[in-house]
Every structure is written in structure tokens, then in C-alpha cells.
Design an enzyme around this catalytic site. Structure first.
Site, PDB file in Angstrom:
ATOM      1  N   HIS A 180      34.179  43.104  96.577  1.00  0.00           N
ATOM      2  CA  HIS A 180      32.923  42.371  96.798  1.00  0.00           C
ATOM      3  C   HIS A 180      31.772  42.999  96.011  1.00  0.00           C
ATOM      4  CE1 HIS A 180      34.844  40.292 100.237  1.00  0.00           C
ATOM      5  NE2 HIS A 180      35.374  41.486 100.480  1.00  0.00           N
ATOM      6  N   SER A 231      20.844  42.294  69.232  1.00  0.00           N
ATOM      7  CA  SER A 231      19.570  41.612  69.460  1.00  0.00           C
ATOM      8  C   SER A 231      18.787  41.507  68.166  1.00  0.00           C
ATOM      9  CB  SER A 231      18.744  42.363  70.507  1.00  0.00           C
ATOM     10  OG  SER A 231      17.457  41.783  70.642  1.00  0.00           O
ATOM     11  N   LYS A 263      20.192  47.648  70.330  1.00  0.00           N
ATOM     12  CA  LYS A 263      20.940  47.030  71.440  1.00  0.00           C
ATOM     13  C   LYS A 263      22.309  46.561  70.955  1.00  0.00           C
ATOM     14  CE  LYS A 263      20.076  43.932  75.336  1.00  0.00           C
ATOM     15  NZ  LYS A 263      21.383  43.292  75.479  1.00  0.00           N
ATOM     16  N   GLU A 313      32.562  38.304  75.628  1.00  0.00           N
ATOM     17  CA  GLU A 313      31.839  37.040  75.789  1.00  0.00           C
ATOM     18  C   GLU A 313      32.508  35.928  74.993  1.00  0.00           C
ATOM     19  OE1 GLU A 313      27.868  38.090  74.731  1.00  0.00           O
ATOM     20  OE2 GLU A 313      27.472  39.077  76.652  1.00  0.00           O
TER      21      GLU A 313
END
Length: 565
Positions: free
Chosen positions: A188, A318, A324, A331
Site C-alpha cells: 500500500h 528538462s 535534471k 515511461e
């Protein structure tokens, strides 16, 4: 200005580009369906050419087709298979639901090219006719589903399964590499009992392994070919020997075992086999999405996230934030996954419109399953080699999380009971102290005992079984043959604790001990060494057992009078 030739059918005359190998029916379809610009893929066109070649050879062998015409058709079909005529297959996948336009596209291209081979220019009517010769003993209603199955199965065998095996191997290597590293488990998204990082990766490996088996199981349905059923499955206008001979030729040419459909009416009235295969492929995509998303979570940060893993930095992340780096490979995997799921829905809904004696959404079903197979195969390789292979673990962070997790108090349940263990966990969460510190301070355990019971997130039995329970295809050496020291058991000295995962009991067969089956490599199972005489009761059919299955109590007895025999 483009030059045209005029061709006609029973509907009238149509202008066709002068140099095009296609004819009047293909030209009508070009004009009728300027919808998406999406065409049938290379694998499907190859399958279509192969089927037409096998039919021409078979009809010649059966004495139905002139030898000279047959040889010309075979040569033209080979050019279709080799991709030399791909530019002459311009039709959109959104067309007639049976794929008749594309079947006629193939018939016309092969016929015109055959006539050219025989010395007749496109402007002339040569001896080879698209319907009478190229389509002899066939119908769009059996050719198109046959081509769909051949194309899908070849793509699965030559692209998807090898790619999934590469991904499984990459995950197996990481499972072995990370096996000694203990980390905090999470359920969870909250702290749970410790787990080894290698165990987490072994779960990922097993997901892909199960996916390989699911996709492999779907091959049997795809191997059935509808060819020979012609219009509605009765085989009208086809020689009775044509289906078997064509399937033999297709099998030989592809080195893949195909077979004639068990029931031609089923093979043409519905595309259930595609739905089955698509479902298996969708399941693999969902497994890969789960793995990719987990890696994103575990590699989040690097300073304000979990930061348990370092994912390979493959590109800047980025356009505005310097330095970054984002988890771009996971993804991409997830985006492929949602595409596969959407295509699977399209295939399932399309099959519900298999009305009466023919499936009437075959072109879109063919394109969607081919796209799913190709996307998943490509992204599996990218995932394996540009992400999984380069993952490293932040061991210090993993250890700190594991030691500070209050969930370690779970291991105290057998010692001090659930309620007192819950109090320890609560105090650890409030004070920031570790469970180990608290049990020592409170005198519950000595420093040595606390170290044993809280280190590594394993019981002493699990530590003894570490080598034997490893999921990797390359087995870690097992512990010595002598059994570990059993825990105290109120049922009697010398018996193993009931939570020892190596022993299953069965109240129906007292006095038997059975090894748990161990997965050492895909599709290979080995029994562990039997425990020493324990007096435990165990099932005597290990081939039907499960590694972690244990009965929670005695099997209820039959009630007299309710069962016979």
C-alpha cells in the site's frame, strides 16, 4: 501530368495510374477509403504473397493450373514476399471488413506482374487473370484470416518471444546481483517487513517468464489456418486436397508448424484466436508497465524521493531545469503498455462484430495485433538494455530504510506476541529509534539475539534456505544438507516449525515428507533435498504441488451419507 490506363469491371470504367501493378478493384478501394493512411505492414504482405505462392504451386500439382502460368505467378509472389512490390499495396486498413480489397490488390498486382514476366505489358490483357488464376480455389474470406495468423505467429516467434527472453535474462541477472541486499518492503506504499532487493527483481523476472509462457500457449490457436474454406467454410470451388498441401508449403517455407483449421466455419466466422493471443500480449504489457512503474518509484529523487535505485541516465530530462534526468525508458514502456491495452480492446470489440458466417473487422484486427507485437518486442529490448542492465543499488539507503522500518517488529510476534510487538512498532515510529534499539533497551532480547532477529529481514529458516530459494536460472549454492535448527514447537521436539517453507503437510497421508519444488530455470524444476525424519505429514505427489502451498488445518472429513465411493 500523370498518365493513366483505363480498366473496367462490371461497375464500369476506372482510370488506373499507367505504371501501377494494381487494377480496377484496387483503384476503386483507393478512391473509396482515403481515411487514415495506415497500410498493412511488411509481415502481412509477406504472408499474403506466401499464401498466393503456395496456392499456385498446389493448383499446378493438382493439374488445375497451367505450368507456365503457375511459374510466372510463383515468381511474382516471391517478389511480393521480398518487398520489391510494397509500393503497389497502397490500401488503407479501414476498408471492407473482410479485407477483400487487399486480397484483390494482391491478386491484381501478382497477375499484372506475372503477365509482364510472360512478356505482356500492363496495357495488354495477358493470360494471367487475377481471379481465375491467382485467386484459384480461394476467397478473401479464407485468405485474409490465414494471412493474419501467419503474420502474427511469425512476428511472435521471430520478434516478441526472443525480446522477452532478453528482458527476462536481464532481470534474472539483477535478481542474482541484488540478492544479498536487504531493503524495506512496502505494501500500500507503506512500510512493510523487509525483503531482499533480489527477491523483488525475481518477482519481475517471474512476471516476464509467465508472460512468455502465456504468449507461447496462444501459438496453438494461431497455428490453425482457414485456407481452403473459401467463401463460408464449405470449401466451394477449392480442390479437397488444397488446404493440406498449402499448409504444408507454408510450414516448410517459414519453418513453423501450421495446421489446417479443425473447423472451417469457426475459422472464418470469428477471430477468437486473435482475441486469445491479444489477451496474452496485453498481459505481458501490463506486467512490463508494473515493472517500469516500480523502477520509477524506486529510482525517484534523487534527493527528495526513495532513491533506492539508480536508473541509467540516457538523456537530459528538462528544457528548463539544468541537470535534471528523468526515467525516460520506463515511461516509454508504460506508453507502449497503454497503447497495447487500447489495441486489445479494439480487437475484442471488433470480434464481437463477427456476424453470422464471417468476421467483418479483420483488417483493423490484423493491424492492431501486429502493432502490439512489434511495439512490445521493440520496447522489451530497449527496456532490457537501456534500463535494466544499467541499474545500480544505493545500498546504504536501502539498509537504512530496512533497519529503521517499524515493520521489523513483525518478527517479534512469535517471541512477545502481536500486541506487544505493535507497541514496539508504534514507539519506534514516534521516537525514531529502531526496533532493534528498543528491544535491547527494554531487555526483551540481548544485543546478539536482537541482531539475529532484526538483521536482514529474514528468519533463521529463511537464511538457511537463501541459496535454494533463489529464482535465477543460475542457482546459488545451497546450504549444507543438515537441516537448520528447528524452532520450538508445542507439538513436539524435533519437528520443524509450521512456517518452515520446505515442508508441506497433508492430513490424509501421515508419516510422509515431500520436497518443495524449486525453479532453477525456465520450464525446469528440481526437488530440494528431503528434510531429515521429522514426523511431518506431507503430500506424496510433488509434481502437483506448489512451492509455498501449505494447508492451514486438517482436511474436513466426509459426512456419512453425503458422498459415495
Amino acid at each position: 501530368m500523370a498518365e493513366f490506363r483505363v480498366e473496367k469491371d462490371f461497375l464500369g470504367e476506372v482510370k488506373v495510374p499507367k505504371d501501377a501493378y494494381w487494377g480496377v478493384q484496387t483503384q476503386r478501394a483507393i478512391e473509396n477509403f482515403p481515411i487514415s493512411g495506415i497500410r498493412f505492414g511488411r509481415r502481412f504482405i509477406y504472408a499474403l504473397g506466401l499464401i498466393k505462392m503456395a496456392c499456385a504451386q498446389t493448383n499446378m500439382e493438382l493439374g488445375l493450373l497451367d505450368n507456365k502460368i503457375s511459374k510466372a505467378i510463383v515468381q511474382a509472389c516471391q517478389e511480393v514476399m521480398d518487398g520489391k512490390l510494397d509500393g503497389h499495396f497502397p490500401l488503407d486498413i479501414f476498408q471492407t471488413g473482410s479485407g477483400t480489397s487487399t486480397n484483390m490488390n494482391a491478386n491484381e498486382v501478382i497477375a499484372n506482374r506475372s503477365n509482364e514476366i510472360l512478356g505482356h505489358p500492363l496495357e495488354d490483357k495477358g493470360p494471367v487473370h487475377p481471379n481465375d488464376h491467382v485467386n484459384m480455389g480461394q476467397s478473401s474470406n479464407d485468405v485474409i484470416p490465414t494471412a493474419i495468423h501467419v503474420a502474427a505467429l511469425l512476428e511472435i516467434d521471430q520478434s516478441l518471444l526472443p525480446a522477452l527472453r532478453e528482458l527476462e535474462d536481464s532481470l534474472a541477472k539483477k535478481a542474482k546481483e541484488f540478492d544479498p541486499i536487504v531493503k524495506a518492503g512496502r505494501t500500500h506504499l507503506m512500510d512493510a517487513t523487509p525483503i531482499r532487493l533480489g527477491q523483488e527483481f525475481s518477482g519481475y523476472q517471474s512476471q516476464i517468464d509467465h508472460g512468455i509462457r502465456r504468449v507461447s500457449a496462444a501459438r496453438a490457436a494461431l497455428a490453425e489456418l482457414a485456407i481452403g474454406g473459401t467463401a463460408v467454410g464449405t470449401g466451394i470451388n477449392a480442390h479437397p486436397d488444397l488446404p493440406g498441401r498449402v499448409v504444408e508449403k507454408v510450414s516448410a517455407a517459414t519453418n513453423t508448424k501450421f495446421r489446417v483449421a479443425e473447423n472451417h466455419f469457426e475459422a472464418q466466422a470469428a477471430r477468437d484466436a486473435l482475441v486469445e493471443a491479444s489477451g496474452a500480449i496485453r498481459t505481458v504489457a501490463i506486467s512490463m508497465m508494473k515493472i517500469a512503474n516500480d523502477l520509477r518509484w524506486l529510482g525517484s529523487g534523487p534527493h527528495t524521493g526513495l532513491r533506492e535505485l539508480n536508473l541509467p541516465a540516457v538523456q537530459p530530462g528538462s528544457s528548463i531545469m539544468p541537470g535534471k534526468v528523468n526515467p525516460v525508458i520506463p515511461e516509454a514502456v508504460m506508453q507502449v503498455g497503454v497503447t497495447v491495452i487500447g489495441n486489445d480492446v479494439a480487437i475484442a470489440v471488433a470480434n464481437t462484430h463477427s456476424n453470422l458466417d464471417l468476421s467483418t473487422m479483420m483488417p483493423v484486427m490484423s493491424q492492431r495485433i501486429q502493432q502490439n507485437i512489434e511495439l512490445l518486442a521493440n520496447v522489451a529490448r530497449v527496456f532490457a538494455h537501456k534500463c535494466v542492465d544499467g541499474i545500480t543499488a544505493n545500498v546504504d539507503i536501502l539498509q537504512r530504510y530496512a533497519e529503521s522500518s517499524p515493520a521489523i517488529a513483525t518478527k517479534l510476534n512469535p517471541i512477545i506476541g502481536y500486541e506487544k510487538a505493535a507497541e514496539i512498532a508504534k514507539e519506534a515510529g514516534l521516537t525514531g529509534k529502531t526496533v532493534k534499539q528498543l528491544v535491547i533497551e527494554k531487555g526483551i532480547l540481548s544485543a546478539e539475539e536482537a541482531e539475529k532477529e532484526t538483521a536482514g529481514g529474514e528468519t533463521r529458516h529463511q537464511r538457511g534456505l537463501r541459496g535454494a530459494r533463489h529464482p535465477s536460472s543460475e542457482r546459488i549454492p545451497a546450504a549444507p544438507a543438515s537441516p537448520p535448527e528447528p524452532r520450538d514447537d508445542p507439538r513436539g521436539a524435533g519437528r520443524p516449525h509450521r512456517h518452515d517453507p520446505r515442508v508441506r503437510s497433508d492430513s490424509r497421508r501421515p508419516g510422509r515428507s515431500v520436497p518443495v519444488l524449486e525453479r532453477s530455470s525456465p520450464a525446469r524444476w528440481k526437488p530440494l533435498d528431503l528434510l531429515a525424519e521429522t514426523g511431518s505429514r506431507s503430500h506424496d505427489r510433488p509434481d502437483r504441488g506448489c512451492r509455498t502451498r501449505r494447508r492451514l488445518g486438517p482436511r474436513p472429513r466426509r459426512r456419512e451419507g453425503l458422498c459415495r465411493g
